[in-house]
Design a protein around this motif. Structure first.
Motif, mmCIF file in Angstrom:
data_model
loop_
_atom_site.group_PDB
_atom_site.id
_atom_site.type_symbol
_atom_site.label_atom_id
_atom_site.label_comp_id
_atom_site.label_asym_id
_atom_site.label_seq_id
_atom_site.Cartn_x
_atom_site.Cartn_y
_atom_site.Cartn_z
ATOM 1 N N ASP A 121 0.797 -1.342 0.010
ATOM 2 C CA ASP A 121 -0.029 0.046 0.034
ATOM 3 C C ASP A 121 0.802 1.212 0.055
ATOM 4 N N MET A 122 0.933 1.793 -1.053
ATOM 5 C CA MET A 122 1.919 2.983 -1.062
ATOM 6 C C MET A 122 1.510 4.115 -0.581
ATOM 7 N N ASN A 123 0.088 4.385 -0.112
ATOM 8 C CA ASN A 123 -0.308 5.561 0.801
ATOM 9 C C ASN A 123 0.185 5.484 2.223
ATOM 10 N N VAL A 124 0.700 4.373 2.451
ATOM 11 C CA VAL A 124 1.281 4.551 3.729
ATOM 12 C C VAL A 124 2.979 4.860 3.397
ATOM 13 N N VAL A 125 3.612 4.552 2.393
ATOM 14 C CA VAL A 125 4.860 4.981 2.051
ATOM 15 C C VAL A 125 5.252 6.255 1.958
ATOM 16 N N THR A 126 4.456 6.955 1.169
ATOM 17 C CA THR A 126 4.790 8.358 0.557
ATOM 18 C C THR A 126 4.985 9.187 1.871
ATOM 19 N N PRO A 127 4.354 9.567 2.773
ATOM 20 C CA PRO A 127 4.444 10.415 4.090
ATOM 21 C C PRO A 127 5.838 10.116 4.633
ATOM 22 N N ILE A 128 6.362 8.735 4.719
ATOM 23 C CA ILE A 128 7.730 8.228 5.665
ATOM 24 C C ILE A 128 8.682 8.474 4.491
ATOM 25 N N ALA A 129 8.268 8.141 3.222
ATOM 26 C CA ALA A 129 9.564 8.562 2.324
ATOM 27 C C ALA A 129 9.842 9.929 2.265
ATOM 28 N N GLY A 130 9.015 10.789 2.435
ATOM 29 C CA GLY A 130 9.085 12.291 2.308
ATOM 30 C C GLY A 130 10.056 12.859 3.457
ATOM 31 N N VAL A 131 10.234 12.071 4.613
ATOM 32 C CA VAL A 131 11.219 12.584 5.309
ATOM 33 C C VAL A 131 12.264 11.748 5.591
ATOM 34 N N CYS A 132 12.432 10.902 4.910
ATOM 35 C CA CYS A 132 13.814 9.777 4.973
ATOM 36 C C CYS A 132 14.976 10.631 4.413
ATOM 37 N N ASP A 133 16.203 9.899 4.568
ATOM 38 C CA ASP A 133 17.380 10.746 4.025
ATOM 39 C C ASP A 133 17.571 9.832 2.828
ATOM 40 N N MET A 134 17.470 8.419 2.872
ATOM 41 C CA MET A 134 17.636 7.747 1.657
ATOM 42 C C MET A 134 16.605 6.542 1.884
ATOM 43 N N LYS A 154 12.809 12.808 -5.026
ATOM 44 C CA LYS A 154 14.186 13.055 -5.179
ATOM 45 C C LYS A 154 15.039 12.686 -4.028
ATOM 46 N N LYS A 155 14.708 11.572 -3.678
ATOM 47 C CA LYS A 155 15.352 10.809 -2.380
ATOM 48 C C LYS A 155 16.325 9.714 -2.904
ATOM 49 N N PRO A 156 17.638 9.942 -2.571
ATOM 50 C CA PRO A 156 18.400 9.023 -3.121
ATOM 51 C C PRO A 156 18.202 7.593 -2.926
ATOM 52 N N ILE A 157 18.370 6.533 -3.625
ATOM 53 C CA ILE A 157 18.026 5.221 -3.611
ATOM 54 C C ILE A 157 19.414 4.254 -3.619
ATOM 55 N N ALA A 158 19.389 3.213 -2.810
ATOM 56 C CA ALA A 158 20.292 2.327 -2.862
ATOM 57 C C ALA A 158 19.601 0.950 -3.164
ATOM 58 N N VAL A 159 20.224 0.198 -3.895
ATOM 59 C CA VAL A 159 19.441 -0.911 -4.241
ATOM 60 C C VAL A 159 20.458 -2.325 -4.211
#
Length: 313
Positions: A121-134, A154-159
């Motif tokens: 459920d990406m509705n849960v993800v977006t607000p948390i992603a907005g404040v993370c550093d990576m 515009k959050k950096p991604i590591a995979v």
């Protein structure tokens, strides 16, 4: 300290020590302390390592509907992961069995159950992603929207791509294209490792690439610093089990890279962290403390504290 959103697979892992791979047939083999079962998975292990190093971690995953989430945090472990974003919606939790021998050979049997058919459920993800550093992602199907969200924010991604397969590269472009940091293992690599790194960097513009080479060490590529160098392994512990070492190395690198921006110092700390990890059974055990890392780093390389560390930040 950084704030990481980690998304990927959680699975039940059974690790079996054998004399030699391939295994010779025997109707029964009875060896004490040779089988270990616990929760695992690349993203799960990386979350534990980051949390151990003092980072804020939000771990997002999918498990079976009847999975006991209490197993995520066994009572004898010093750190805990929040299970608020581990969603029990699959028919069963993915399972993996790994055989390993004294020569560090491994043979893995994987059953991902209905993981490919599940979405998060990406509705849960977006607000948390907005404040993370990576955002740290596995290349699982349900993580594809995470990569898109990270790019939009515009959050950096590591995979962690894990084992590279050229035939499946086109299915990984959703992760390869936006990633700032990529981690690969050379277990299944058929081309020259330096050529492979050059091709990945030129094709996707990746800023940092780490190619794990097992007992031979690794290759670090940093486009910004114009670095492409091989680093040998270091020894801080006797080898017990190398499973999970790559996850530990990747997580430790990200911790220090995000903290200091220095990829060379970060990879040296990561090599130490992984070398200590292989002295313990289980993919989520055996993490070195920050103080131990500093002591070993100074002993081996004579590296003083970074300006960031001296400021006590």
């Amino acid at each position: 300290m950084s704030n990481f959103l980690v998304a990927g697979v959680t699975q039940i892992e059974t690790i079996v020590r054998v004399d030699k791979i391939p295994v010779s047939y025997a109707p029964l083999t009875s060896v004490q302390d040779s089988i270990y079962t616990a929760m695992g998975g690349d993203a799960y292990n990386e979350s534990l390592a980051l949390k151990w190093l003092g980072d804020e971690v939000t771990f997002m995953s999918i498990v079976g509907r009847n999975q006991d989430l209490g197993l995520i945090n066994p009572p004898d472990r010093k750190i805990t992961l929040s299970t608020d974003y581990i969603i029990p919606q699959m028919k069963e939790t993915p399972t993996e069995v790994v055989l390993y021998d004294k020569q560090r050979k491994q043979q893995t049997f994987e059953d991902i159950k209905d993981l490919r058919e599940n979405v998060y459920d990406m509705n849960v993800v977006t607000p948390i992603a907005g404040v993370c550093d990576m955002m740290v992602l596995a290349n699982a199907n349900f993580c594809r929207p995470f990569a898109k969200t990270a790019a939009e924010l515009k959050k950096p991604i590591a995979v962690n791509i894990r084992n590279y397969n050229p035939e499946k590269e086109k299915y990984n472009t959703d992760f390869l294209e936006p990633a700032k940091v990529l981690y690969f293992s050379d277990d299944t690599l058929s081309e020259d490792p330096y050529d492979f790194i050059d091709r990945m960097a030129s094709s996707y513009g990746t800023e940092v690439i780490i190619l794990g080479q097992g007992s031979e060490g690794l290759i670090l590529f940093d486009k910004t610093k114009n670095i492409k160098a091989h680093y040998k392994t270091v020894k801080t512990n006797e080898v017990v089990n190398t499973i999970g070492a790559g996850n530990a190395l990747f997580a430790c690198f990200l911790h220090y890279y995000m903290e200091t921006g220095d990829s060379v110092n970060a990879i040296k700390n990561a090599l130490l962290f992984a070398s200590y990890k292989i002295g313990y059974m289980g993919t989520s055990n055996g993490f070195m403390t920050v103080e131990q890392l500093e002591q070993w780093r100074n002993l081996i390389w004579g590296i003083k504290k970074t300006p960031f560390e001296e400021q006590g930040a």
